[in-house]
Write an enzyme that holds these catalytic residues in place. Sequence first.
Site, PDB file in Angstrom:
ATOM      1  CG  ASP A  27      -2.122  -0.922   1.247  1.00  0.00           C
ATOM      2  OD1 ASP A  27      -2.299  -1.557   0.964  1.00  0.00           O
ATOM      3  OD2 ASP A  27      -2.470  -1.473   2.467  1.00  0.00           O
ATOM      4  CE  LYS A  71      -6.940  -0.924   0.796  1.00  0.00           C
ATOM      5  NZ  LYS A  71      -6.720  -1.453   1.990  1.00  0.00           N
ATOM      6  CG  MET A  97      -7.739   6.857   8.554  1.00  0.00           C
ATOM      7  SD  MET A  97      -8.776   5.884   7.299  1.00  0.00           S
ATOM      8  CE  MET A  97      -9.286   4.597   8.556  1.00  0.00           C
TER       9      MET A  97
HETATM   10  N1  SAH Z   1      -3.985  -0.407   9.624  1.00  0.00           N
HETATM   11  C1  SAH Z   1      -3.401   0.774  10.033  1.00  0.00           C
HETATM   12  C2  SAH Z   1      -4.271   1.553   9.989  1.00  0.00           C
HETATM   13  C3  SAH Z   1      -3.888   2.076   8.721  1.00  0.00           C
HETATM   14  S1  SAH Z   1      -5.546   3.851   8.326  1.00  0.00           S
HETATM   15  C4  SAH Z   1      -2.409   0.494  11.687  1.00  0.00           C
HETATM   16  O1  SAH Z   1      -2.518  -0.647  11.915  1.00  0.00           O
HETATM   17  O2  SAH Z   1      -1.669   2.049  11.987  1.00  0.00           O
HETATM   18  C5  SAH Z   1      -4.751   4.741   8.004  1.00  0.00           C
HETATM   19  C6  SAH Z   1      -4.534   5.514   9.036  1.00  0.00           C
HETATM   20  O3  SAH Z   1      -3.148   4.921   9.842  1.00  0.00           O
HETATM   21  C7  SAH Z   1      -3.884   7.564   8.645  1.00  0.00           C
HETATM   22  O4  SAH Z   1      -4.627   7.926   8.431  1.00  0.00           O
HETATM   23  C8  SAH Z   1      -3.164   7.901  10.360  1.00  0.00           C
HETATM   24  O5  SAH Z   1      -4.117   8.078  10.579  1.00  0.00           O
HETATM   25  C9  SAH Z   1      -2.747   6.483  10.253  1.00  0.00           C
HETATM   26  N2  SAH Z   1      -1.576   6.240  10.532  1.00  0.00           N
HETATM   27  C10 SAH Z   1      -0.176   4.812   9.322  1.00  0.00           C
HETATM   28  N3  SAH Z   1       0.446   5.388   9.348  1.00  0.00           N
HETATM   29  C11 SAH Z   1       0.798   6.453  10.475  1.00  0.00           C
HETATM   30  C12 SAH Z   1       2.325   7.152  11.221  1.00  0.00           C
HETATM   31  N4  SAH Z   1       2.902   6.785  10.686  1.00  0.00           N
HETATM   32  N5  SAH Z   1       1.404   8.217  11.764  1.00  0.00           N
HETATM   33  C13 SAH Z   1       0.578   9.280  11.528  1.00  0.00           C
HETATM   34  N6  SAH Z   1      -0.968   7.957  11.884  1.00  0.00           N
HETATM   35  C14 SAH Z   1      -0.548   6.687  11.450  1.00  0.00           C
END
Ligand code: SAH
Length: 365
Positions: free
Chosen positions: A138, A160, A273
């Site tokens: 992704d 995505k 998000m």
């Molecule tokens: N499966 C992922 C989440 C996917 S949804 C997990 O477990 O982390 C995607 C959201 O995750 C983004 O919009 C943001 O809010 C958050 N996110 C993912 N990586 C991030 C990062 N390095 N720093 C801050 N927020 C993050």
Amino acid sequence: MASVIDRAPLQIAISSAGNSPVLARKLRTLLETLVPSAYGRLAALAGRFRDASKRRYPDPEARRRFWEEVMDGPVAEMVLSGRERDAIDALQGKLDSGTDNKPPAGYVYLVGGGPGNPELLTLRALRVMQSASVVLYDHLVAPAIVDLVRRDAERIYVGKQASNHALPQQDINALMVRLAKEGKRVVRLKGGDPFIFGRGGEEIETLAANGVSFEVVPGITAACGAGAFAGIPLTHRDYAHSCVFVTGHLKDGSIDLDWDALARPMQTVVIYMGVHGLAMLGKQLIAHGLAARTPAALVEKATLPGQRVVAGTLATIADLAASENVRPPALLIVGEVVALRDKLAWYQPGRLEAAPRAENTPNPA
Ligand code: SAH
């Protein structure tokens, strides 16, 4: 005294013959990370079938080939992924049938790549990434992590972003099924943990429905990465006895969340998000009972060298996000624990950027 790596019944002993015990220990640490803990169980499995293999292949050369196939093939992989009963059945089947003429069965690893910092990958994630024949990833997976995939593996970007899906979900699911049925070792690499707002469940449902074997490798979810690297403990005996992860996905311009359940005292709320709906989030939480002065922090690019934390209160965070131009990926942490970061923030990236040389830089002001 030798340093010993114990994978009973396997043992690896390292000795420097008294020259440098410290070096021997360093080597031991290195090997500990390289030798999967399940190697002991793999050895035990081999031991269990040793007599049967001698009867089946009295010729030592044929027997060696048999065991090489076992150690390089699906049987070993099953032991490493904890499917020991399947491994025993498969090994018995292989002994009974002589050779297996069936084409190799494909396999999908649904892997959590963590929040972005490659050091936060699990050993299992790294191992399967390095044995993959094809990787689907992704946009949230950091390039430094994609770089750790086996060099000659095929890399497929399936994207995505909120509005810009590189491949629709059904196509990703169908592609994984097709690649696995071609006998490939497919790694489906996702940001964070695949089962936290990652549609990992949907993806493996399709695999299960199509009879494709799979394994799930958990990852550090963004909330845990952000909490740790921003100095915000998500629970704390004095400030938060529970912690909720929610997604602030917009639905017709509004956010569909159980506000009463979120606006509770002694609770940390982490919103994934949430960057676009911040104003409404703050208003709703205040309307449902949280104090306007409740600490809130946005963590942008958590765990990465570009990490930034913008902290304020429920009342101010939306304006701060706008004035500081906070960009995704970012998440919002709300609760008293956020205030602890004044004492506990330890991660200070960006201090060691290569400094631009004075003669070719315009006046930075
Ligand atoms: N499966 C992922 C989440 C996917 S949804 C997990 O477990 O982390 C995607 C959201 O995750 C983004 O919009 C943001 O809010 C958050 N996110 C993912 N990586 C991030 C990062 N390095 N720093 C801050 N927020 C993050």
